[in-house]
Motif scaffolding. Structure first.
Motif, PDB file in Angstrom:
ATOM      1  N   ARG A 116       0.848  -1.193   0.000  1.00 13.04           N
ATOM      2  CA  ARG A 116       0.000   0.000   0.000  1.00 13.04           C
ATOM      3  C   ARG A 116       0.884   1.245   0.000  1.00 13.04           C
ATOM      4  NH1 ARG A 116      -4.759   1.593   4.389  1.00 13.04           N
ATOM      5  NH2 ARG A 116      -6.205   2.464   2.844  1.00 13.04           N
ATOM      6  N   ASN A 117       0.501   2.235  -0.780  1.00 13.35           N
ATOM      7  CA  ASN A 117       1.296   3.456  -0.895  1.00 13.35           C
ATOM      8  C   ASN A 117       0.845   4.495   0.120  1.00 13.35           C
ATOM      9  OD1 ASN A 117       1.943   3.633  -4.513  1.00 13.35           O
ATOM     10  ND2 ASN A 117       2.278   2.000  -3.058  1.00 13.35           N
ATOM     11  N   TYR A 118       1.836   5.175   0.714  1.00 14.98           N
ATOM     12  CA  TYR A 118       1.573   6.222   1.696  1.00 14.98           C
ATOM     13  C   TYR A 118       2.302   7.481   1.236  1.00 14.98           C
ATOM     14  CZ  TYR A 118       2.024   8.954   6.000  1.00 14.98           C
ATOM     15  OH  TYR A 118       1.998   9.961   6.918  1.00 14.98           O
ATOM     16  N   PHE A 119       1.636   8.623   1.371  1.00 15.83           N
ATOM     17  CA  PHE A 119       2.245   9.886   0.949  1.00 15.83           C
ATOM     18  C   PHE A 119       1.827  10.990   1.908  1.00 15.83           C
ATOM     19  CE2 PHE A 119       2.277  13.887  -1.410  1.00 15.83           C
ATOM     20  CZ  PHE A 119       3.557  13.861  -1.958  1.00 15.83           C
TER      21      PHE A 119
ATOM     22  N   TRP B  10      -3.411   7.616   2.176  1.00 15.60           N
ATOM     23  CA  TRP B  10      -3.204   6.258   1.680  1.00 15.60           C
ATOM     24  C   TRP B  10      -3.691   6.238   0.239  1.00 15.60           C
ATOM     25  CZ3 TRP B  10      -0.220   3.208   4.328  1.00 15.60           C
ATOM     26  CH2 TRP B  10      -0.237   3.209   5.733  1.00 15.60           C
ATOM     27  N   ALA B  11      -2.949   5.537  -0.632  1.00 10.70           N
ATOM     28  CA  ALA B  11      -3.376   5.378  -2.023  1.00 10.70           C
ATOM     29  C   ALA B  11      -3.516   3.889  -2.315  1.00 10.70           C
ATOM     30  CB  ALA B  11      -2.358   6.005  -2.972  1.00 10.70           C
ATOM     31  N   ASP B  12      -4.680   3.487  -2.794  1.00  7.75           N
ATOM     32  CA  ASP B  12      -4.959   2.080  -3.044  1.00  7.75           C
ATOM     33  C   ASP B  12      -5.055   1.791  -4.534  1.00  7.75           C
ATOM     34  OD1 ASP B  12      -5.387   0.976  -0.268  1.00  7.75           O
ATOM     35  OD2 ASP B  12      -6.833   2.615  -0.240  1.00  7.75           O
ATOM     36  N   SER B  13      -4.721   0.563  -4.915  1.00  5.59           N
ATOM     37  CA  SER B  13      -4.776   0.166  -6.317  1.00  5.59           C
ATOM     38  C   SER B  13      -6.212  -0.045  -6.784  1.00  5.59           C
ATOM     39  CB  SER B  13      -3.968  -1.117  -6.538  1.00  5.59           C
ATOM     40  OG  SER B  13      -4.445  -2.157  -5.703  1.00  5.59           O
ATOM     41  N   GLU B  14      -7.097  -0.347  -5.846  1.00  9.03           N
ATOM     42  CA  GLU B  14      -8.510  -0.492  -6.153  1.00  9.03           C
ATOM     43  C   GLU B  14      -9.321   0.436  -5.255  1.00  9.03           C
ATOM     44  OE1 GLU B  14      -9.716  -4.543  -5.907  1.00  9.03           O
ATOM     45  OE2 GLU B  14      -8.254  -5.235  -7.397  1.00  9.03           O
ATOM     46  N   ALA B  15     -10.361   1.006  -5.810  1.00 10.62           N
ATOM     47  CA  ALA B  15     -11.157   1.975  -5.054  1.00 10.62           C
ATOM     48  C   ALA B  15     -11.837   1.304  -3.859  1.00 10.62           C
ATOM     49  CB  ALA B  15     -12.196   2.613  -5.957  1.00 10.62           C
TER      50      ALA B  15
ATOM     51  N   THR C  26      -7.432   8.000   0.586  1.00  7.58           N
ATOM     52  CA  THR C  26      -8.107   8.156   1.875  1.00  7.58           C
ATOM     53  C   THR C  26      -7.168   8.847   2.862  1.00  7.58           C
ATOM     54  OG1 THR C  26      -7.404   5.907   2.466  1.00  7.58           O
ATOM     55  CG2 THR C  26      -9.636   6.187   1.599  1.00  7.58           C
ATOM     56  N   PRO C  27      -7.713   9.597   3.819  1.00 10.00           N
ATOM     57  CA  PRO C  27      -6.866  10.307   4.785  1.00 10.00           C
ATOM     58  C   PRO C  27      -6.043   9.346   5.638  1.00 10.00           C
ATOM     59  CG  PRO C  27      -9.111  11.161   4.802  1.00 10.00           C
ATOM     60  CD  PRO C  27      -9.145   9.904   4.001  1.00 10.00           C
ATOM     61  N   ALA C  28      -4.872   9.822   6.045  1.00 10.34           N
ATOM     62  CA  ALA C  28      -3.982   9.039   6.910  1.00 10.34           C
ATOM     63  C   ALA C  28      -3.377   9.956   7.959  1.00 10.34           C
ATOM     64  CB  ALA C  28      -2.877   8.380   6.090  1.00 10.34           C
TER      65      ALA C  28
END
Length: 239
Positions: free
Chosen positions: A155-158, A185-190, A197-199
Motif C-alpha cells: 500500500r502506498n503512503y504519501f 493512503w493510495a490504493d490500487s482499487e477503489a 483516503t486520509p492518513a
C-alpha cells in the motif's frame, strides 16, 4: 523532539538526524558551500552514506556523485542523504528508487519510488513529480515523505509535509495544500468509490524535514511561522 507515530519502522531509522556523524557531515557540506561548492570543487553530492547502497547496480562510494538518470538501492540498516539541484533526499533502508533528468543535468524531473521510503525537500520549480505504484504527486516546491508498505500489500503512503502538491491515484485527483503534514493512503482499487483516503502522519518527523530543508538553504512552513499543528494528517497548523 516532536512526537511521531511509527508503523513498521524502528525508532533509530527516524532519528538518523541526531547522529553526531550525520551532524558533522551536514556541517561540512554547508561549510564547503553546499551543492555549488561540491560542483566547483568537483566533489560528490552525497552528504552522508551509512551502510551499503548501490548505484546503477554497483557498490555506491560516498565520494561519488548521484546524477539524474541513476537508480539507487539501499541495503538493510542503510541511510543515504544526497542533494541534486535545489532538492535534497533522505533514503531509508531497503529502498529502491530512480531520479530522472529535468531540463538540466542537475534538475530532477521525476523521482520514481519502487520500494521502501524517501523523505525529500524540493525548491520551487515546474514539471516535477514523484511516482509510486499507485500514486503520483506533482511537486511545486514542498517537503514530502513517501513510503511503500510491503507488509500491507505494498500500500502506498504519501505525506505533503508542507507546500502544494497535485496528488492522483486511480481516476481520483486533488490538490493538497498543507502547512503541517497532510497525509494519504493510495490504493490500487477503489474503496467505497475512492482511491485516496486520509492518513495520519507516519514514520517521519519535523526535524528530518528541517534537516533536509537546511541542506538546500530553505526553511519549512512551521519554522517560518514559528508554530506547529497536530500530526493528525489534516495539514493544518494550530492557530
Amino acid at each position: 523532539m516532536t512526537q511521531h507515530l511509527l508503523q513498521g519502522r524502528q525508532e533509530k531509522e527516524i532519528l538518523w538526524f541526531q547522529r553526531r556523524d550525520t551532524l558533522k557531515a551536514a556541517a561540512a557540506w554547508l561549510a564547503l558551500g553546499g551543492l555549488p561548492g561540491a560542483m566547483a570543487q568537483q566533489r560528490g553530492n552525497i552528504v552522508q552514506l551509512t551502510g551499503d547502497a548501490t548505484l546503477n547496480g554497483s557498490q555506491l562510494n560516498p565520494q561519488q556523485a548521484i546524477q539524474t538518470g541513476d537508480e539507487i538501492q539501499t541495503g538493510p540498516g542503510s541511510n543515504l542523504i544526497f542533494v541534486i539541484g535545489n532538492a535534497s533526499f533522505q533514503v531509508r533502508q531497503n529502498s529502491r528508487l530512480s531520479v530522472e533528468r529535468g531540463n538540466t543535468l542537475n534538475a530532477v524531473s521525476l523521482l520514481r519510488l519502487l520500494t521502501g521510503a524517501v523523505a525529500s525537500v524540493w525548491g520551487k520549480g515546474v514539471n516535477r513529480s514523484i511516482v509510486m505504484p499507485t500514486l503520483t504527486a506533482g511537486i511545486r516546491g514542498t517537503g514530502v515523505y513517501a513510503e511503500i508498505f510491503a507488509e500491507r500489500d505494498n500500500r502506498n503512503y504519501f505525506c505533503n509535509c508542507y507546500g502544494t502538491v497535485d496528488v492522483g491515484a486511480g481516476n481520483q485527483k486533488l490538490v493538497s495544500q498543507a502547512d503541517y503534514h497532510q497525509s494519504f493512503w493510495a490504493d490500487s482499487e477503489a474503496k467505497n468509490g475512492v482511491f485516496l483516503t486520509p492518513a495520519q502522519a507516519l514514520n517521519h518527523t519535523d526535524e528530518e524535514l528541517e534537516f533536509l530543508a537546511g541542506l538546500v538553504d530553505q526553511r519549512t512552513t512551521w519554522q517560518i511561522a514559528g508554530k506547529k499543528g497536530t500530526k493528525d494528517g489534516s495539514g493544518k497548523m494550530t492557530y
